[in-house]
Enzyme design. Sequence first.
Site, PDB file in Angstrom:
ATOM      1  N   GLY A  51       0.773  -1.233   0.000  1.00 24.25           N
ATOM      2  CA  GLY A  51       0.000   0.000   0.000  1.00 24.25           C
ATOM      3  C   GLY A  51       0.803   1.281   0.000  1.00 24.25           C
ATOM      4  N   GLY A 100       2.804   2.218  -2.429  1.00 24.26           N
ATOM      5  CA  GLY A 100       2.959   2.727  -3.798  1.00 24.26           C
ATOM      6  C   GLY A 100       4.159   2.184  -4.540  1.00 24.26           C
ATOM      7  N   THR A 148       4.370  -0.339  -6.729  1.00 23.65           N
ATOM      8  CA  THR A 148       4.109  -0.606  -8.143  1.00 23.65           C
ATOM      9  C   THR A 148       3.987   0.696  -8.934  1.00 23.65           C
ATOM     10  OG1 THR A 148       3.006  -2.698  -7.624  1.00 23.65           O
ATOM     11  CG2 THR A 148       2.531  -1.710  -9.768  1.00 23.65           C
ATOM     12  N   SER A 149       3.260   1.660  -8.402  1.00 28.28           N
ATOM     13  CA  SER A 149       3.116   2.947  -9.097  1.00 28.28           C
ATOM     14  C   SER A 149       4.475   3.606  -9.291  1.00 28.28           C
ATOM     15  CB  SER A 149       2.198   3.878  -8.298  1.00 28.28           C
ATOM     16  OG  SER A 149       0.927   3.313  -8.119  1.00 28.28           O
ATOM     17  N   THR A 164      -4.237  -1.675  -2.826  1.00 29.14           N
ATOM     18  CA  THR A 164      -3.425  -2.694  -2.177  1.00 29.14           C
ATOM     19  C   THR A 164      -3.970  -3.121  -0.816  1.00 29.14           C
ATOM     20  OG1 THR A 164      -1.461  -1.951  -3.382  1.00 29.14           O
ATOM     21  CG2 THR A 164      -1.095  -3.289  -1.413  1.00 29.14           C
TER      22      THR A 164
END
Length: 576
Positions: free
Chosen positions: A23, A25, A27-28, A510
């Site tokens: 959660g 971030g 992947t972003s 997430t």
Amino acid sequence: MLLTFDPKEMVKTPYLFFTGKGGVGKTSTACATAISLAEEGKRVLIVSTDPASNLQDVFEQDLTNEISEVQGVNGLFACNLDPEEAAKDYRESVIGPYKGKLPDSVLATMEEQLSGACTVEIAAFDQFSTLLTKKDITEQFDVIVFDTAPTGHTLRLLSLPSAWNSFLEESTHGASCLGPLSGLDAKKSLYEQTVKALSDPDQTQLFLVTRPDESPIVEAARASAELKDIGLKNQHLIVNGLLGNPVLDDEVSHAFYEKQQKALGMVTDNFKGTDISYLPYVSFSLTGMESLKAWIRGETLKLDEAGAMPPTLLSDLSGFDDVAQDVIQENLRVIFTMGKGGVGKTTLAAELAVKLAEKGVAVHLTTTDPAAHLEQALHSRKVAGNLSLSRVDPKREVELYKKTVLDRAGEGLEGEQLAYLEEDLNSPCTEEIAVFQKFAKIVGQADEEVVIIDTAPTGHTLLLLDAAKSYHKELLRSTGEVSPEVQNLLPRLRNKEETAVLIVTLPEATPVLEAERLHADLERASILPRWWIINQSFALTKTDDKVLGGRGKHEIRWIDRVASKHEKCAIIPWRP
């Protein structure tokens, strides 16, 4: 003053690994980095080994384990490795030869031993180790970005030199994380090469992603230290989601800003000597090329397709008072708040305890949270004497458990085999088992008062202990006795007439996806969560801050997803 994260200036190696709590971030950030480098003219491959990967959602195109070109950015390629599927195949390869030859109880224990997070992580490590050693692939790209790096614990396990199988055959200390290593000896050389590449500062950079909040910062500091210990010293911390100047006369905006600024003090204290940069908190969803490009440029506001709010969605959901009323009406005796770190389960456990005590219910609240603010919060509410509090110190319980196991099971072991046992006891499962025993004694008090427990063993750990009645056997092996509380705990957890599990999540991708995996994990252990609680929702606030308000609009799809699947669903606004 922190610098804005700029991949073109700050990326200095061909291999990049992104890691951090769920959660934050990862992947972003990994995707935005890959896009930025590709736009600079590099050939870039991004690989996800995250079991909760939303790589295809971020890029808005279907992805498989085959390398494919990402639409909309020249020179960018991606593949989405599925460690869950790899772990499933691996379990079958290990257990298959023994089916029909060993008793079902033994097979059940083997299968559960290979069902935990460590198996998934080792399967993921196996996949990207194989990828890294394929020169026909690596030579095609200037940069390879990995979304999710292995933990220090897994890397230490994989790099310990010896014959894993012989140790496993002789080990009787209890089940934890060594099970997944059985049968992997043939790949020892491959793993050693990969660990060596990870430790080479000219080849690999490790990007630790965190949010400006206490729990993920503590986790990032722990991960940083343990990865440095095994040689991964080329690290860079990215503080993701930093809000700009607050809106005047907006209580929510100011409180959110001040909370983040306070957390930044922890960053400078815990990451001395580490390169640190930040990315802004934005109003829009970080999916699609244009959104990611805008984010990496530092933009925080953007008109987009957040979607209309279903007219009665929020008003139809329960509030936290309904959860407390349900506990009282149904005379529930044991309450667990469960969820990933940072979702607010400790705060909600304390709030529920206060609400019940104010209704005249005798309550005992116990937590593994080392922070002193819990007692202060309870004291400030001036609760009557029918609320008692205890704190379980996980560190102390783990040390006691380790000592007991090493004194008994470690007798006669030396050298590498003793090193295996000691590293196995560094597993996250060990902490759950150690704390489990302490909780078992506290739950025994539920006949006299309602017991609220902040955090519980996962379904995997409970099944690991229960398989073939092994949870009695393991505790008997390590402690010499099995208390009635321990014998009765799992049946009591499965009794929905007296026990309730409250799953706490945030209205974001997430946290919701990880909470769904936790729910399924508990169901495997025949424990059905009673309530889902969506915490810290901006959609319920009256903020005038366009960034925070925009985030509220993007929460709706995740609120709707939870509410449509779970009958008992409560929502709580973000509160100063």
